[in-house]
Enzyme design. Structure first.
Site, PDB file in Angstrom:
ATOM      1  N   TRP A 105       0.817  -1.220   0.000  1.00 56.51           N
ATOM      2  CA  TRP A 105       0.000   0.000   0.000  1.00 56.51           C
ATOM      3  C   TRP A 105       0.843   1.259   0.000  1.00 56.51           C
ATOM      4  O   TRP A 105       0.329   2.361  -0.049  1.00 56.51           O
ATOM      5  CB  TRP A 105      -0.958   0.016   1.191  1.00 56.51           C
ATOM      6  CG  TRP A 105      -0.334  -0.436   2.462  1.00 56.51           C
ATOM      7  CD1 TRP A 105       0.322   0.328   3.366  1.00 56.51           C
ATOM      8  CD2 TRP A 105      -0.304  -1.773   2.967  1.00 56.51           C
ATOM      9  NE1 TRP A 105       0.777  -0.445   4.404  1.00 56.51           N
ATOM     10  CE2 TRP A 105       0.403  -1.732   4.190  1.00 56.51           C
ATOM     11  CE3 TRP A 105      -0.802  -3.001   2.506  1.00 56.51           C
ATOM     12  CZ2 TRP A 105       0.618  -2.873   4.965  1.00 56.51           C
ATOM     13  CZ3 TRP A 105      -0.570  -4.125   3.278  1.00 56.51           C
ATOM     14  CH2 TRP A 105       0.123  -4.058   4.476  1.00 56.51           C
ATOM     15  N   GLU A 112      -6.042   0.880   5.139  1.00 56.29           N
ATOM     16  CA  GLU A 112      -6.327   1.172   6.540  1.00 56.29           C
ATOM     17  C   GLU A 112      -7.438   0.276   7.079  1.00 56.29           C
ATOM     18  O   GLU A 112      -7.388  -0.181   8.213  1.00 56.29           O
ATOM     19  CB  GLU A 112      -6.692   2.648   6.731  1.00 56.29           C
ATOM     20  CG  GLU A 112      -5.518   3.592   6.551  1.00 56.29           C
ATOM     21  CD  GLU A 112      -4.311   3.182   7.389  1.00 56.29           C
ATOM     22  OE1 GLU A 112      -4.505   2.675   8.498  1.00 56.29           O
ATOM     23  OE2 GLU A 112      -3.182   3.361   6.911  1.00 56.29           O
ATOM     24  N   GLN A 136      -6.859  -4.377  13.100  1.00 53.77           N
ATOM     25  CA  GLN A 136      -6.777  -5.628  13.863  1.00 53.77           C
ATOM     26  C   GLN A 136      -6.235  -6.781  13.029  1.00 53.77           C
ATOM     27  O   GLN A 136      -6.582  -7.936  13.255  1.00 53.77           O
ATOM     28  CB  GLN A 136      -8.157  -6.004  14.427  1.00 53.77           C
ATOM     29  CG  GLN A 136      -8.776  -4.926  15.284  1.00 53.77           C
ATOM     30  CD  GLN A 136      -8.003  -4.696  16.553  1.00 53.77           C
ATOM     31  OE1 GLN A 136      -8.056  -5.497  17.464  1.00 53.77           O
ATOM     32  NE2 GLN A 136      -7.252  -3.607  16.620  1.00 53.77           N
ATOM     33  N   THR A 137      -5.427  -6.457  12.040  1.00 55.34           N
ATOM     34  CA  THR A 137      -4.900  -7.483  11.146  1.00 55.34           C
ATOM     35  C   THR A 137      -3.419  -7.187  10.921  1.00 55.34           C
ATOM     36  O   THR A 137      -3.047  -6.024  10.747  1.00 55.34           O
ATOM     37  CB  THR A 137      -5.658  -7.467   9.807  1.00 55.34           C
ATOM     38  OG1 THR A 137      -7.045  -7.678  10.075  1.00 55.34           O
ATOM     39  CG2 THR A 137      -5.156  -8.521   8.864  1.00 55.34           C
ATOM     40  N   LEU A 195     -10.133 -12.964   6.129  1.00 56.33           N
ATOM     41  CA  LEU A 195      -9.565 -11.811   6.841  1.00 56.33           C
ATOM     42  C   LEU A 195     -10.304 -11.508   8.132  1.00 56.33           C
ATOM     43  O   LEU A 195      -9.776 -10.816   8.998  1.00 56.33           O
ATOM     44  CB  LEU A 195      -9.559 -10.571   5.939  1.00 56.33           C
ATOM     45  CG  LEU A 195      -8.519 -10.593   4.821  1.00 56.33           C
ATOM     46  CD1 LEU A 195      -8.755  -9.464   3.838  1.00 56.33           C
ATOM     47  CD2 LEU A 195      -7.111 -10.498   5.400  1.00 56.33           C
ATOM     48  N   GLY A 196     -11.539 -11.996   8.249  1.00 53.49           N
ATOM     49  CA  GLY A 196     -12.287 -11.766   9.476  1.00 53.49           C
ATOM     50  C   GLY A 196     -12.876 -10.368   9.581  1.00 53.49           C
ATOM     51  O   GLY A 196     -12.652  -9.521   8.708  1.00 53.49           O
ATOM     52  N   TYR A 218      -9.365   7.065  14.171  1.00 51.96           N
ATOM     53  CA  TYR A 218      -8.052   6.705  13.643  1.00 51.96           C
ATOM     54  C   TYR A 218      -8.032   6.735  12.111  1.00 51.96           C
ATOM     55  O   TYR A 218      -7.151   7.341  11.493  1.00 51.96           O
ATOM     56  CB  TYR A 218      -7.605   5.316  14.116  1.00 51.96           C
ATOM     57  CG  TYR A 218      -6.483   4.828  13.249  1.00 51.96           C
ATOM     58  CD1 TYR A 218      -5.218   5.374  13.379  1.00 51.96           C
ATOM     59  CD2 TYR A 218      -6.710   3.900  12.231  1.00 51.96           C
ATOM     60  CE1 TYR A 218      -4.187   5.003  12.533  1.00 51.96           C
ATOM     61  CE2 TYR A 218      -5.688   3.523  11.383  1.00 51.96           C
ATOM     62  CZ  TYR A 218      -4.437   4.072  11.534  1.00 51.96           C
ATOM     63  OH  TYR A 218      -3.426   3.720  10.691  1.00 51.96           O
ATOM     64  N   ASP A 263      -3.018   5.112  16.288  1.00 49.49           N
ATOM     65  CA  ASP A 263      -3.413   3.702  16.297  1.00 49.49           C
ATOM     66  C   ASP A 263      -2.746   3.049  17.515  1.00 49.49           C
ATOM     67  O   ASP A 263      -2.160   3.736  18.353  1.00 49.49           O
ATOM     68  CB  ASP A 263      -2.985   3.020  14.994  1.00 49.49           C
ATOM     69  CG  ASP A 263      -1.495   2.836  14.945  1.00 49.49           C
ATOM     70  OD1 ASP A 263      -0.775   3.647  15.557  1.00 49.49           O
ATOM     71  OD2 ASP A 263      -1.028   1.875  14.320  1.00 49.49           O
ATOM     72  N   CYS A 309       9.429   0.048  18.826  1.00 49.64           N
ATOM     73  CA  CYS A 309       8.769   0.249  20.117  1.00 49.64           C
ATOM     74  C   CYS A 309       7.620  -0.750  20.234  1.00 49.64           C
ATOM     75  O   CYS A 309       6.461  -0.382  20.367  1.00 49.64           O
ATOM     76  CB  CYS A 309       8.274   1.689  20.224  1.00 49.64           C
ATOM     77  SG  CYS A 309       7.887   2.224  21.895  1.00 49.64           S
ATOM     78  N   CYS A 334      15.306   0.179  22.221  1.00 46.93           N
ATOM     79  CA  CYS A 334      15.565   1.594  22.488  1.00 46.93           C
ATOM     80  C   CYS A 334      16.900   2.057  21.917  1.00 46.93           C
ATOM     81  O   CYS A 334      17.083   3.236  21.611  1.00 46.93           O
ATOM     82  CB  CYS A 334      15.502   1.874  23.989  1.00 46.93           C
ATOM     83  SG  CYS A 334      13.883   1.506  24.711  1.00 46.93           S
ATOM     84  N   CYS A 339      16.302   3.590  18.657  1.00 49.61           N
ATOM     85  CA  CYS A 339      15.138   4.482  18.550  1.00 49.61           C
ATOM     86  C   CYS A 339      15.533   5.955  18.474  1.00 49.61           C
ATOM     87  O   CYS A 339      16.263   6.452  19.348  1.00 49.61           O
ATOM     88  CB  CYS A 339      14.210   4.264  19.736  1.00 49.61           C
ATOM     89  SG  CYS A 339      12.758   5.336  19.688  1.00 49.61           S
TER      90      CYS A 339
END
Length: 347
Positions: free
Chosen positions: A22, A35, A40-41, A78-79, A118, A136, A190, A197, A200
């Site tokens: 994407w 999106e 949740q995937t 995919l649910g 979101y 998110d 993260c 860290c 980061c």
DNA sequence: AAATCGTGGGA
DNA sequence: TTCCCAAGATT
């Protein structure tokens, strides 16, 4: 107010950025679909399915004009099927009210089916490069740690604090990269279980890191307990085909999907002749004999852990409220549970 | 506003 | 096996 080090974040993102489907040929519609698919995937799963879905439904108009069953078929496995149903409804609104082009306005987007806080912010930022508070689960975790915020990430107190810092930190001309970089940071460095860290770009100014308490944030949500269930599915043959039934359109779970006749039973329930009779009577069939267990698979649906057994039964009678389906080439949208039972080898 | 909606994949 | 997680939205 404290400000996120945007320059360092962007520099890190420039080399760490994954090349995901994407992120190629980025258009508002592709951003939107991605999106929704990513809700949740995992990115791994979505990346395998996204290209095919986009090829099939290349524009809002293409999805708007399709049958719902075609949209569901493209989403199979995919649910959370409400996602694609809502996406199609929203695409129809876009065709009707916006000449088929994705709105640029966050509030208008927020009003479309399936788009919450979101996703509206994400489309505005990632598709149109406009500043927005894109929060998110990844960004919430990053911000909870960076701020050392003690409130739960779903609390109003945390949300408004995070929103304020984000809108105060995002470079006006880099909204897309800034927002996507924070998501990527949460996904790659993260992470919930283990934070890296050392790599980061935010570590210097991160409260959790400077107080050596990264693992304390965010405070874990209470565990939802799940229920163990036995799912009994019956295989009734008619020549090469098998009997399938359709779930009611108003079912809470998987409305309109097709499945093998059967039921969910409390764990450990008896599956005797009486049970077979009870399950087959509504579709006009009468079992002959006890049936035999062909196979068993496990499956879970939100809070239910299913142990699914496929029982072959000889049954006669005139079929009611049911259909005969070729199990090797099902033309209908099946529940994944039934698909799994039929998929494992030949029956 | 807490509960609910699916699933595949990794630990 | 079992558990937990993953770019949330809805009611």
């Amino acid at each position: 107010m404290k400000r996120l080090p945007a320059d360092q974040l962007l520099a890190w993102f420039a080399h760490a950025r994954r090349d995901l489907p994407w992120r190629q040929q980025r258009t508002p519609w592709r951003v939107w679909v991605a999106e929704i698919m990513l809700q949740q995937t995992t990115a791994l799963v979505a990346s395998k399915r996204f290209p095919e879905f986009m090829q099939r439904f290349a524009t809002p108009r293409a999805l708007a004009g399709a049958e719902e069953s075609a949209a569901l078929a493209a989403w199979a496995g995919l649910g959370y099927y409400r996602r694609v149903r809502s996406l199609q409804q929203a695409a129809r609104v876009v065709v009707r009210d916006h000449a088929g082009s994705v709105p640029r306005n966050e509030q208008i987007l927020r009003g479309l089916p399936g788009i919450g806080d979101y996703t509206a912010a994400a489309i505005v930022a990632l598709a149109f490069n406009q500043p927005a508070a894109v929060i998110d689960a990844n960004v919430a975790r990053v911000m909870a740690r960076w701020l050392g915020h003690e409130s739960p990430v779903n609390s109003q107190a945390f949300r408004s604090a995070a929103r304020e810092v984000l809108l105060h930190s995002v470079p006006a001309a880099q909204a897309r990269n800034f927002s996507e970089a924070l998501i990527e940071l949460g996904a790659l460095l993260c992470r919930a279980a283990a934070a890296d860290c050392a790599a980061c770009p935010l570590a210097r100014s991160c409260v959790a890191h400077s107080t050596q308490s990264v693992e304390r944030f965010p405070h874990p949500a209470p565990r939802k307990l799940s229920t163990a269930v036995d799912s009994l599915r019956l295989l009734v043959r008619r020549g090469r085909r098998v009997v399938m039934v359709q779930r009611p359109a108003d079912a809470a779970l998987l409305p309109g999907f097709w499945e093998l006749p059967g039921a969910w039973l409390p764990r450990g329930s008896a599956t005797d002749a009486a049970m077979l009779r009870t399950l087959l009577a509504p579709i006009g069939l009468k079992a002959a004999g006890e049936g035999r267990v062909l196979r068993q698979v496990s499956h879970s649906i939100t809070t239910h852990r299913l142990r699914c057994r496929l029982v072959e039964v000889d049954a006669r009678g005139r079929l009611r409220s049911a259909a005969l389906v070729d199990p090797t080439a099902p033309q209908r949208n099946l529940t994944t549970e039934s698909a799994k039972l039929l998929r494992v080898g030949a029956i």
